[in-house]
Write a protein that holds these residues in place. Structure first.
Motif, PDB file in Angstrom:
ATOM      1  N   LEU A   8       0.854  -1.181   0.000  1.00 33.82           N
ATOM      2  CA  LEU A   8       0.000   0.000   0.000  1.00 33.82           C
ATOM      3  C   LEU A   8       0.892   1.233   0.000  1.00 33.82           C
ATOM      4  CD1 LEU A   8      -1.995  -1.712   2.736  1.00 33.82           C
ATOM      5  CD2 LEU A   8      -3.160  -0.969   0.672  1.00 33.82           C
ATOM      6  N   VAL A   9       0.987   1.906  -1.146  1.00 35.01           N
ATOM      7  CA  VAL A   9       1.844   3.073  -1.286  1.00 35.01           C
ATOM      8  C   VAL A   9       1.003   4.323  -1.053  1.00 35.01           C
ATOM      9  CG1 VAL A   9       3.460   4.313  -2.768  1.00 35.01           C
ATOM     10  CG2 VAL A   9       3.212   1.821  -2.989  1.00 35.01           C
ATOM     11  N   VAL A  10       1.318   5.049   0.005  1.00 32.72           N
ATOM     12  CA  VAL A  10       0.515   6.206   0.406  1.00 32.72           C
ATOM     13  C   VAL A  10       1.264   7.487   0.064  1.00 32.72           C
ATOM     14  CG1 VAL A  10      -0.715   7.328   2.282  1.00 32.72           C
ATOM     15  CG2 VAL A  10      -0.422   4.834   2.308  1.00 32.72           C
ATOM     16  N   HIS A  11       0.686   8.265  -0.824  1.00 29.53           N
ATOM     17  CA  HIS A  11       1.291   9.531  -1.251  1.00 29.53           C
ATOM     18  C   HIS A  11       0.806  10.666  -0.357  1.00 29.53           C
ATOM     19  CE1 HIS A  11       1.911   6.975  -4.747  1.00 29.53           C
ATOM     20  NE2 HIS A  11       2.805   7.838  -5.182  1.00 29.53           N
ATOM     21  N   ASN A  27      -0.951   5.639   8.939  1.00 30.13           N
ATOM     22  CA  ASN A  27      -2.269   5.222   9.396  1.00 30.13           C
ATOM     23  C   ASN A  27      -3.246   5.043   8.239  1.00 30.13           C
ATOM     24  OD1 ASN A  27      -1.522   5.114  12.079  1.00 30.13           O
ATOM     25  ND2 ASN A  27      -2.198   7.193  12.526  1.00 30.13           N
ATOM     26  N   THR A  28      -3.138   5.873   7.221  1.00 30.82           N
ATOM     27  CA  THR A  28      -3.971   5.689   6.033  1.00 30.82           C
ATOM     28  C   THR A  28      -3.744   4.306   5.434  1.00 30.82           C
ATOM     29  OG1 THR A  28      -4.081   8.053   5.487  1.00 30.82           O
ATOM     30  CG2 THR A  28      -4.405   6.508   3.670  1.00 30.82           C
ATOM     31  N   GLY A  29      -2.485   3.920   5.311  1.00 32.99           N
ATOM     32  CA  GLY A  29      -2.163   2.607   4.756  1.00 32.99           C
ATOM     33  C   GLY A  29      -2.603   1.471   5.653  1.00 32.99           C
ATOM     34  N   ILE A  30      -2.371   1.622   6.966  1.00 34.75           N
ATOM     35  CA  ILE A  30      -2.780   0.576   7.911  1.00 34.75           C
ATOM     36  C   ILE A  30      -4.271   0.304   7.796  1.00 34.75           C
ATOM     37  CG2 ILE A  30      -3.083   0.040  10.365  1.00 34.75           C
ATOM     38  CD1 ILE A  30      -0.492   1.746  10.838  1.00 34.75           C
TER      39      ILE A  30
END
Length: 312
Positions: A49-52, A86-89
Motif C-alpha cells: 500500500l503506497v501512500v502519497h 495510518n492511512t495505509g494501515i
C-alpha cells in the motif's frame, strides 16, 4: 545481499502481509522500495500500500496479482508521515503489517525470516537489523533482544530497530499498541513513540541480521530543529518512562539541548546545563554546550555521527 537461509520449516498456513510505504515526492526512490517488496521470497500474499502524502499519486506503480499487489493511495488523514502510515494501515486487512520508508530497500528474505520468527515466538512485533548506507559507506547495525524493552528503549533510542524493519500483528496494532501518533509535531519520532508502546504491550522479537538497506542522511528532519524540540517535549509529556529514569531523561534533555544549540536558540546553554545536572554522563549535553559556545559545528558533529551509522 541475501543472508544464508534458515532451515526452519514453513508453516502450512502463511499469514498475509500488508506493507505500508509512505512517500512524498520521491518517485525513483519509492519505485526501488516497492520493487524490493515485490521481490520478497516469502510465498504468502503480499499487499503493498503506497501512500502519497501531499504529492500526486503515481498510478504507474499499481499492480494486480494473485499473491502480489500494489495499491496507490492518497493520505486522507493528518499531513505527514504518521497520517500516511495510518492511512495505509486502515486500508489494509492482512494478518501482519510491515512498514518500509520510501528511501529504504528490503533484502529479499526479510519477510520470510520475520514471519518465521513471529510464528515461532508468538511475539506481537518483530524488528530486524539494518545496513546503513551513508555516502557509500556501509555500516551494519543489529539490535539486541535485551535492548527492546521499555526501560532500555527509553535510555537508548535503538536506531538499529528502524521503522523499515518493523512487522506487527494487525490485531495488536489496531488493539493494545494502537496506531501511529498523529499528534507528534511534524511526525518526528513517530516510530520511536510507537516502538515504546509496542514494547510496553509485549515482546519485540529480533531477527539478528541486517535485512534492510537504510539510506542515512536523507531524513526530512535533518535540520528541522524547532520541530525536533517540540516533538521531544511531546514524548516527555506522554511517556512516564523518561521521568522515572534520570539516565533516560538526561538523554532526551541532551537531544533537546543539541537541537536548540544547532538552531542558535539563546536558551541552548541553559538546556545543556539542565541535561548535565540530570545525567552527567550524557555526551550530547556537552556537545550542545560546545555548539552553543561556537566551539563546534553542529553540521560537523552530525556528519561524524552519520558516518558511524548513528544519529543525534
Amino acid at each position: 545481499m541475501t543472508a544464508p537461509r534458515s532451515s526452519t520449516a514453513r508453516p502450512t498456513h502463511l499469514p498475509s502481509v500488508d506493507v505500508v510505504v509512505a512517500t512524498h515526492d520521491r518517485p525513483e526512490l519509492v519505485r526501488t522500495a516497492v520493487d524490493a517488496v515485490m521481490s520478497q521470497d516469502y510465498p504468502g500474499v503480499i499487499r503493498c500500500l503506497v501512500v502519497h502524502d501531499r504529492c500526486a499519486p503515481d498510478t504507474s506503480l499499481v499492480h494486480d496479482g494473485d499473491r502480489r499487489s500494489v495499491e496507490v493511495l492518497v493520505n486522507t488523514r493528518t499531513p505527514g508521515l504518521a497520517g500516511s502510515r495510518n492511512t495505509g494501515i486502515l486500508a489494509g486487512h492482512g494478518d501482519l503489517v510491515a512498514f518500509c520508508d520510501d528511501d529504504d530497500v528490503w533484502f529479499e528474505d526479510k519477510l520470510t525470516r520475520q514471519v518465521e520468527l513471529l510464528g515461532r515466538t508468538g511475539a506481537s512485533t518483530s524488528v530486524t537489523g539494518i545496513v546503513v548506507d551513508y555516502r557509500d559507506h556501509h555500516t551494519t547495525r543489529i539490535p539486541r533482544p535485551e535492548e527492546m524493552t521499555v526501560r532500555a528503549l527509553a535510555r537508548h533510542r535503538v536506531m538499529a530497530a528502524h521503522p523499515s524493519t518493523v512487522m506487527v500483528r494487525r490485531d495488536a496494532l489496531e488493539g493494545p499498541i494502537g496506531l501511529v501518533d498523529e499528534d507528534l509535531p511534524g511526525s518526528y519520532a513517530e516510530d520511536y513513540d510507537w516502538i515504546l508502546r509496542a514494547a510496553a504491550v509485549g515482546e519485540v522479537a529480533v531477527v539478528e541480521m541486517g535485512l534492510v538497506l537504510v539510506r542515512w542522511g536523507s531524513s526530512q528532519f535533518a535540520r528541522q530543529w524547532s520541530v525536533i524540540v517540540a516533538a521531544l517535549d511531546h514524548l516527555l509529556a506522554k511517556h512516564t518512562a523518561f521521568a522515572e529514569d534520570p539516565r533516560a531523561l538526561g538523554r532526551i534533555y541532551g537531544q533537546r539541548a543539541f537541537a536548540l544549540a544547532a538552531s542558535g536558540d539563546a536558551g541552548a546553554l541553559a538546556a545543556a546545563v539542565r541535561a548535565v545536572r540530570t545525567w552527567p554522563w550524557e555526551r550530547r549535553s556537552y556537545l550542545a554546550g560546545a555548539i552553543a559556545l561556537h566551539l563546534l559545528s553542529a553540521d560537523r558533529v552530525l556528519d561524524l555521527a552519520n558516518r558511524r551509522g548513528h544519529g543525534i
